[in-house]
Design a protein around this motif. Structure first.
Motif, PDB file in Angstrom:
ATOM      1  N   ILE A  52       1.276  -1.382  -0.114  1.00  0.00           N
ATOM      2  CA  ILE A  52      -0.087  -0.611   0.338  1.00  0.00           C
ATOM      3  C   ILE A  52       0.665   1.702   0.414  1.00  0.00           C
ATOM      4  O   ILE A  52       0.468   2.102  -0.716  1.00  0.00           O
ATOM      5  CB  ILE A  52      -1.239  -0.188   1.622  1.00  0.00           C
ATOM      6  N   ASN A  53       2.379   1.255   0.246  1.00  0.00           N
ATOM      7  CA  ASN A  53       2.804   2.638   0.996  1.00  0.00           C
ATOM      8  C   ASN A  53       3.309   2.643  -0.107  1.00  0.00           C
ATOM      9  O   ASN A  53       3.719   3.647  -1.160  1.00  0.00           O
ATOM     10  CB  ASN A  53       3.934   2.066   1.915  1.00  0.00           C
ATOM     11  N   ARG A  54       3.486   2.110  -1.377  1.00  0.00           N
ATOM     12  CA  ARG A  54       4.740   1.813  -2.511  1.00  0.00           C
ATOM     13  C   ARG A  54       3.704   2.298  -3.887  1.00  0.00           C
ATOM     14  O   ARG A  54       4.461   3.014  -4.617  1.00  0.00           O
ATOM     15  CB  ARG A  54       4.828  -0.064  -2.999  1.00  0.00           C
ATOM     16  N   GLN A  55       2.192   2.140  -3.451  1.00  0.00           N
ATOM     17  CA  GLN A  55       1.273   3.289  -4.171  1.00  0.00           C
ATOM     18  C   GLN A  55       1.170   4.088  -3.430  1.00  0.00           C
ATOM     19  O   GLN A  55      -0.063   5.572  -4.566  1.00  0.00           O
ATOM     20  CB  GLN A  55       0.199   2.525  -4.271  1.00  0.00           C
ATOM     21  N   GLY A  56       2.103   4.537  -2.898  1.00  0.00           N
ATOM     22  CA  GLY A  56       1.870   6.696  -2.703  1.00  0.00           C
ATOM     23  C   GLY A  56       0.722   6.673  -1.463  1.00  0.00           C
ATOM     24  O   GLY A  56       0.364   7.675  -1.021  1.00  0.00           O
ATOM     25  N   VAL A  57       0.266   5.415  -0.836  1.00  0.00           N
ATOM     26  CA  VAL A  57      -0.508   5.812   0.358  1.00  0.00           C
ATOM     27  C   VAL A  57       0.132   5.517   1.387  1.00  0.00           C
ATOM     28  O   VAL A  57       0.427   4.232   2.002  1.00  0.00           O
ATOM     29  CB  VAL A  57      -1.914   5.282  -0.079  1.00  0.00           C
ATOM     30  N   TYR A  58       0.468   5.766   2.497  1.00  0.00           N
ATOM     31  CA  TYR A  58       1.086   6.158   3.811  1.00  0.00           C
ATOM     32  C   TYR A  58      -0.267   5.753   4.809  1.00  0.00           C
ATOM     33  O   TYR A  58      -0.576   6.248   4.483  1.00  0.00           O
ATOM     34  CB  TYR A  58       1.718   7.456   4.382  1.00  0.00           C
ATOM     35  N   CYS A  59       0.671   4.823   5.253  1.00  0.00           N
ATOM     36  CA  CYS A  59       0.185   4.319   6.442  1.00  0.00           C
ATOM     37  C   CYS A  59       1.495   2.926   6.887  1.00  0.00           C
ATOM     38  O   CYS A  59       2.183   2.787   6.877  1.00  0.00           O
ATOM     39  CB  CYS A  59      -0.949   3.419   5.902  1.00  0.00           C
ATOM     40  N   THR A  60       0.808   3.031   8.188  1.00  0.00           N
ATOM     41  CA  THR A  60       2.036   1.956   9.001  1.00  0.00           C
ATOM     42  C   THR A  60       1.516   0.425  10.029  1.00  0.00           C
ATOM     43  O   THR A  60      -0.481   0.573   9.525  1.00  0.00           O
ATOM     44  CB  THR A  60       1.759   2.533  10.633  1.00  0.00           C
ATOM     45  N   LEU A  61       2.136  -0.126  10.192  1.00  0.00           N
ATOM     46  CA  LEU A  61       1.375  -1.635  10.489  1.00  0.00           C
ATOM     47  C   LEU A  61       0.373  -1.234  11.420  1.00  0.00           C
ATOM     48  O   LEU A  61      -1.149  -1.479  11.495  1.00  0.00           O
ATOM     49  CB  LEU A  61       1.746  -2.330  11.218  1.00  0.00           C
ATOM     50  N   ASP A  62       0.027  -0.163  12.920  1.00  0.00           N
ATOM     51  CA  ASP A  62      -0.702   0.077  13.356  1.00  0.00           C
ATOM     52  C   ASP A  62      -1.331   0.284  13.131  1.00  0.00           C
ATOM     53  O   ASP A  62      -2.903   0.474  13.637  1.00  0.00           O
ATOM     54  CB  ASP A  62      -0.068   0.364  14.076  1.00  0.00           C
ATOM     55  N   MET A  63      -1.803   1.094  12.152  1.00  0.00           N
ATOM     56  CA  MET A  63      -2.489   2.263  11.663  1.00  0.00           C
ATOM     57  C   MET A  63      -3.555   1.054  10.253  1.00  0.00           C
ATOM     58  O   MET A  63      -4.978   0.659  10.704  1.00  0.00           O
ATOM     59  CB  MET A  63      -1.798   2.928  10.378  1.00  0.00           C
ATOM     60  N   VAL A  64      -3.109  -0.312  10.210  1.00  0.00           N
ATOM     61  CA  VAL A  64      -4.277  -0.871   9.619  1.00  0.00           C
ATOM     62  C   VAL A  64      -4.247  -2.256  10.047  1.00  0.00           C
ATOM     63  O   VAL A  64      -5.012  -2.126   9.927  1.00  0.00           O
ATOM     64  CB  VAL A  64      -3.159  -1.824   7.445  1.00  0.00           C
ATOM     65  N   PHE A  65      -3.633  -2.673  11.358  1.00  0.00           N
ATOM     66  CA  PHE A  65      -4.050  -3.582  11.580  1.00  0.00           C
ATOM     67  C   PHE A  65      -3.347  -2.932  12.950  1.00  0.00           C
ATOM     68  O   PHE A  65      -2.928  -3.213  13.764  1.00  0.00           O
ATOM     69  CB  PHE A  65      -2.994  -5.181  11.878  1.00  0.00           C
ATOM     70  N   PRO A  66      -4.352  -2.521  13.743  1.00  0.00           N
ATOM     71  CA  PRO A  66      -4.732  -1.637  15.727  1.00  0.00           C
ATOM     72  C   PRO A  66      -4.628  -2.979  16.448  1.00  0.00           C
ATOM     73  O   PRO A  66      -5.851  -3.300  16.168  1.00  0.00           O
ATOM     74  CB  PRO A  66      -5.887  -0.615  15.209  1.00  0.00           C
ATOM     75  N   PRO A  67      -4.052  -3.001  17.458  1.00  0.00           N
ATOM     76  CA  PRO A  67      -3.356  -3.629  18.879  1.00  0.00           C
ATOM     77  C   PRO A  67      -4.899  -3.511  19.148  1.00  0.00           C
ATOM     78  O   PRO A  67      -5.805  -2.744  19.144  1.00  0.00           O
ATOM     79  CB  PRO A  67      -2.633  -3.021  19.582  1.00  0.00           C
ATOM     80  N   ARG A  68      -5.198  -4.748  19.885  1.00  0.00           N
ATOM     81  CA  ARG A  68      -7.118  -4.872  20.714  1.00  0.00           C
ATOM     82  C   ARG A  68      -6.463  -3.766  21.669  1.00  0.00           C
ATOM     83  O   ARG A  68      -5.450  -3.613  22.535  1.00  0.00           O
ATOM     84  CB  ARG A  68      -6.750  -6.534  20.784  1.00  0.00           C
ATOM     85  N   LYS A  69      -8.107  -3.735  22.666  1.00  0.00           N
ATOM     86  CA  LYS A  69      -7.610  -2.589  23.175  1.00  0.00           C
ATOM     87  C   LYS A  69      -7.006  -3.599  24.235  1.00  0.00           C
ATOM     88  O   LYS A  69      -6.557  -3.293  25.341  1.00  0.00           O
ATOM     89  CB  LYS A  69      -9.310  -2.626  23.421  1.00  0.00           C
ATOM     90  N   ASP A  70      -7.534  -4.810  24.975  1.00  0.00           N
ATOM     91  CA  ASP A  70      -6.902  -5.327  25.706  1.00  0.00           C
ATOM     92  C   ASP A  70      -5.416  -5.405  25.682  1.00  0.00           C
ATOM     93  O   ASP A  70      -5.256  -5.782  27.146  1.00  0.00           O
ATOM     94  CB  ASP A  70      -7.705  -7.593  25.808  1.00  0.00           C
ATOM     95  N   ILE A  71      -4.555  -5.677  24.613  1.00  0.00           N
ATOM     96  CA  ILE A  71      -2.879  -5.890  24.251  1.00  0.00           C
ATOM     97  C   ILE A  71      -3.086  -4.658  25.044  1.00  0.00           C
ATOM     98  O   ILE A  71      -1.744  -4.385  25.596  1.00  0.00           O
ATOM     99  CB  ILE A  71      -3.372  -5.630  22.928  1.00  0.00           C
ATOM    100  N   GLN A  72      -3.702  -3.519  24.364  1.00  0.00           N
ATOM    101  CA  GLN A  72      -3.348  -1.704  24.711  1.00  0.00           C
ATOM    102  C   GLN A  72      -3.382  -1.536  25.743  1.00  0.00           C
ATOM    103  O   GLN A  72      -2.431  -1.296  26.834  1.00  0.00           O
ATOM    104  CB  GLN A  72      -3.676  -0.702  23.488  1.00  0.00           C
ATOM    105  N   GLN A  73      -3.346  -2.121  26.886  1.00  0.00           N
ATOM    106  CA  GLN A  73      -4.139  -2.208  28.458  1.00  0.00           C
ATOM    107  C   GLN A  73      -3.338  -3.382  29.159  1.00  0.00           C
ATOM    108  O   GLN A  73      -2.699  -3.026  30.058  1.00  0.00           O
ATOM    109  CB  GLN A  73      -5.691  -1.548  28.879  1.00  0.00           C
ATOM    110  N   GLY A  74      -2.479  -3.984  28.479  1.00  0.00           N
ATOM    111  CA  GLY A  74      -1.453  -4.551  28.856  1.00  0.00           C
ATOM    112  C   GLY A  74      -2.317  -6.101  29.581  1.00  0.00           C
ATOM    113  O   GLY A  74      -1.683  -6.722  30.788  1.00  0.00           O
ATOM    114  N   SER A  75      -3.604  -6.221  29.074  1.00  0.00           N
ATOM    115  CA  SER A  75      -4.163  -7.356  30.162  1.00  0.00           C
ATOM    116  C   SER A  75      -3.832  -8.160  28.941  1.00  0.00           C
ATOM    117  O   SER A  75      -3.899  -8.492  27.492  1.00  0.00           O
ATOM    118  CB  SER A  75      -5.267  -7.544  30.245  1.00  0.00           C
ATOM    119  N   ALA A  76      -4.093  -9.409  29.628  1.00  0.00           N
ATOM    120  CA  ALA A  76      -3.927 -11.004  28.057  1.00  0.00           C
ATOM    121  C   ALA A  76      -5.213 -10.834  28.167  1.00  0.00           C
ATOM    122  O   ALA A  76      -6.301 -10.728  28.796  1.00  0.00           O
ATOM    123  CB  ALA A  76      -3.587 -12.045  29.148  1.00  0.00           C
TER     124      ALA A  76
END
Length: 77
Positions: A52-76
């Motif tokens: 996608i980036n090669r096509q000129g659209v800037y994105c990151t791994l976390d933008m396309v595949f956001p972390p799950r909320k429970d992972i962001q909060q540090g819980s299993a």
């Protein structure tokens, strides 16, 4: 859920186009990832973001595949 479809469409790519950029044979693979039918590996996620980036659209791994909320909060999960 992921934002793959949003960024793919922003790059004016079909599922088949994006699959081809990742050297995959079938666009259904991309569609399955978008719908959550299949879970992409980390390497596959990186390939998709890179393509996608090669096509000129800037994105990151976390933008396309956001972390799950429970992972962001540090819980299993």
């Amino acid at each position: 859920m992921n934002n793959l479809k949003q960024y793919r469409e922003e790059a004016n790519l079909t599922c088949n186009d994006l699959a081809a950029l990742c050297n995959w044979k079938r666009g259904s693979r991309v569609s399955n990832y978008e719908q959550g039918i299949r879970i992409p590996t980390l390497d596959d996620c990186r390939k998709l973001v890179f393509a996608i980036n090669r096509q000129g659209v800037y994105c990151t791994l976390d933008m396309v595949f956001p972390p799950r909320k429970d992972i962001q909060q540090g819980s299993a999960a």
